[in-house]
Design an enzyme around this catalytic site. Structure first.
Site, PDB file in Angstrom:
ATOM      1  N   HIS A  14      11.846 -40.912  53.251  1.00 38.28           N
ATOM      2  CA  HIS A  14      12.608 -39.729  53.702  1.00 38.28           C
ATOM      3  C   HIS A  14      13.771 -39.520  52.751  1.00 38.28           C
ATOM      4  O   HIS A  14      14.864 -40.060  52.954  1.00 38.28           O
ATOM      5  CB  HIS A  14      13.082 -39.952  55.155  1.00 38.28           C
ATOM      6  CG  HIS A  14      13.766 -38.779  55.762  1.00 38.28           C
ATOM      7  ND1 HIS A  14      13.826 -38.565  57.117  1.00 38.28           N
ATOM      8  CD2 HIS A  14      14.458 -37.741  55.209  1.00 38.28           C
ATOM      9  CE1 HIS A  14      14.505 -37.463  57.375  1.00 38.28           C
ATOM     10  NE2 HIS A  14      14.915 -36.946  56.220  1.00 38.28           N
ATOM     11  N   GLU A 197      16.493 -34.889  65.338  1.00 40.06           N
ATOM     12  CA  GLU A 197      17.703 -35.337  64.615  1.00 40.06           C
ATOM     13  C   GLU A 197      18.893 -34.811  65.417  1.00 40.06           C
ATOM     14  O   GLU A 197      19.619 -35.574  66.040  1.00 40.06           O
ATOM     15  CB  GLU A 197      17.694 -34.778  63.178  1.00 40.06           C
ATOM     16  CG  GLU A 197      18.937 -35.122  62.360  1.00 40.06           C
ATOM     17  CD  GLU A 197      18.965 -34.409  61.001  1.00 40.06           C
ATOM     18  OE1 GLU A 197      18.209 -33.432  60.801  1.00 40.06           O
ATOM     19  OE2 GLU A 197      19.771 -34.832  60.137  1.00 40.06           O
ATOM     20  N   ASP A 275      17.622 -40.194  53.167  1.00 38.52           N
ATOM     21  CA  ASP A 275      17.831 -38.762  53.411  1.00 38.52           C
ATOM     22  C   ASP A 275      18.448 -38.055  52.192  1.00 38.52           C
ATOM     23  O   ASP A 275      17.713 -37.497  51.385  1.00 38.52           O
ATOM     24  CB  ASP A 275      18.689 -38.562  54.669  1.00 38.52           C
ATOM     25  CG  ASP A 275      18.390 -37.260  55.400  1.00 38.52           C
ATOM     26  OD1 ASP A 275      17.459 -36.556  54.999  1.00 38.52           O
ATOM     27  OD2 ASP A 275      19.088 -36.961  56.392  1.00 38.52           O
ATOM     28  N   ASP A 276      19.778 -38.061  52.090  1.00 36.73           N
ATOM     29  CA  ASP A 276      20.485 -37.368  51.001  1.00 36.73           C
ATOM     30  C   ASP A 276      21.573 -38.295  50.463  1.00 36.73           C
ATOM     31  O   ASP A 276      22.770 -38.100  50.734  1.00 36.73           O
ATOM     32  CB  ASP A 276      21.125 -36.080  51.537  1.00 36.73           C
ATOM     33  CG  ASP A 276      20.104 -35.162  52.177  1.00 36.73           C
ATOM     34  OD1 ASP A 276      19.352 -34.509  51.447  1.00 36.73           O
ATOM     35  OD2 ASP A 276      20.050 -35.130  53.424  1.00 36.73           O
TER      36      ASP A 276
HETATM   37  N1  ADE Z   1      17.749 -31.173  54.435  1.00 38.30           N
HETATM   38  C1  ADE Z   1      18.324 -32.165  53.760  1.00 38.30           C
HETATM   39  N2  ADE Z   1      18.730 -33.131  54.582  1.00 38.30           N
HETATM   40  C2  ADE Z   1      18.394 -32.730  55.843  1.00 38.30           C
HETATM   41  C3  ADE Z   1      18.533 -33.276  57.135  1.00 38.30           C
HETATM   42  N3  ADE Z   1      19.123 -34.447  57.349  1.00 38.30           N
HETATM   43  N4  ADE Z   1      18.083 -32.576  58.188  1.00 38.30           N
HETATM   44  C4  ADE Z   1      17.503 -31.391  58.004  1.00 38.30           C
HETATM   45  N5  ADE Z   1      17.343 -30.827  56.815  1.00 38.30           N
HETATM   46  C5  ADE Z   1      17.780 -31.493  55.738  1.00 38.30           C
HETATM   47 ZN    ZN Z   2      15.936 -35.201  55.940  1.00 37.32          ZN
END
Ligand code: ADE
Ligand code: ZN
Length: 338
Positions: A14, A197, A275-276
């Site tokens: 992810h 989420e 994630d990011d």
């Molecule tokens: N795009 C990038 N990170 C995200 C996240 N945590 N939830 C939804 N869309 C995303």
């Molecule tokens: Zn995500």
């Protein structure tokens, strides 16, 4: 334990490639493409990364992505991330990209995917990381835009393993994209979706029943519905959980409130992901370390989480086994107390 985690073979399932854009590269690309950023310095960018919820992050994240214009930019972004993976013992990566974030600004779909794909091929060999690409639809946009994206992807079908669904969850239920996912499945894509989420447990049910998602991205709000938790356990449907993302976006106020340890002990197929990472202050190893410390996870539980990452991947049975054998070998030769 820190050392044990750092050298443990892992999978990342992810990861949004646009979410790996570090402020330094953002500045370099802005300069190269003559784009003015609303920040004076790298420090100012980092200072802006204080989020109150998902939307407050997405606003800054989509703004940052505007520096990505040329194929070389997407290549450099992906290469820079693969370099980071190499020292974390991440052996397999399944990464998201968001074509609409770029096509909506006039960047061609081909520019985006060619840059990412060639970096994955060349960087994968150089750094010893296998990878699969998952194309996400932005759920705040409409069905037609997602259908256009699926059409744009047709010439590159062989480079894309699956489709996903991301962006602002509240008010954008999975059911909005049922027809898009039906078509994607007909074209042979694997299906995943962000759900649970910020959105309710019902969105996880919708992702499973209407989109036929094989994995749920995040999914932490499943614990609001005991029947759903039972279903996820019985069917061993993977959840790609992102602990540092969840605390950064205030899904949980502190890591000690996170439910990943509880879900693991209840027998769900939970995995750890980042994630990011450029926005949430931690790479994959930092995510493992953060939950280990806050939730007092044992060595066995950390190893189980890493195993789950390979099990939940879209690798073939043989490929999974070879990664799991490497993991077992590592555990046998690196015992730690605790
Ligand atoms: N795009 C990038 N990170 C995200 C996240 N945590 N939830 C939804 N869309 C995303
Ligand atoms: Zn995500």
């Amino acid at each position: 334990m820190k050392n044990f985690i750092a050298n443990l073979p892992k999978a990342e399932l992810h990861l949004h490639i646009e979410g790996t854009l570090e402020p330094e590269l953002m500045f370099a690309l802005a300069k190269r493409n003559h784009i003015e950023l609303p920040y004076a310095s790298v420090e100012e960018v980092r200072a802006a990364y204080r989020f109150s919820d998902l939307q407050s992050f997405l606003d800054i994240y989509y703004q940052g992505a505007q520096v990505l214009i040329e194929e070389q930019d997407f290549y450099d972004l992906t290469w820079a991330y693969l370099e980071k993976l190499a020292y974390q013992e991440v052996r397999h990566l399944e990464l998201f990209f968001d074509p609409q974030t770029h096509t909506d600004r006039g960047v061609a779909f081909s520019t985006v995917i060619k840059g990412i794909h060639s970096a994955l091929v060349e960087g994968g060999k150089r750094f010893g990381v296998s990878s699969k690409l998952i194309m996400c639809f932005l759920r705040h946009l409409d069905e037609d835009s997602a259908l256009d994206t699926l059409e744009h992807a047709k010439p590159y079908r062989q480079w894309i393993e699956g489709v996903g669904l991301d962006s602002g969850e509240a008010g954008n239920p999975p059911e909005k994209f049922q027809r898009v996912f039906d078509l994607a499945r007909e074209q042979g894509y694997r299906c995943v979706a962000h759900a649970g989420e910020e959105g309710p447990a019902d969105y996880i049910w919708q992702a499973l029943k209407l989109l036929h998602a094989e994995r749920i991205d995040h999914g932490v709000r499943c614990d609001e519905d005991p029947a759903l938790v039972d279903h996820l356990r019985e069917q061993q449907i993977p959840l790609t959980v992102c602990p540092l993302s969840n605390t950064a976006l205030k899904v949980y106020q502190t890591m000690s409130e996170h439910n990943i340890g509880r879900l693991l002990r209840e027998g769900l197929l939970v995995t750890v992901n980042s994630d990011d990472p450029a926005y949430f202050g931690g790479q994959l190893n930092d995510n493992y370390e953060a939950i280990q410390a806050a939730l007092d996870l044992s060595v066995g539980e950390i190893v189980q989480l890493a195993r789950n990452g390979f099990e939940a991947s879209f690798l073939s049975a043989e490929e999974k086994q070879s990664y799991l054998d490497a993991l077992d070998e590592y555990v046998l030769t690196h015992p730690v107390a605790g």
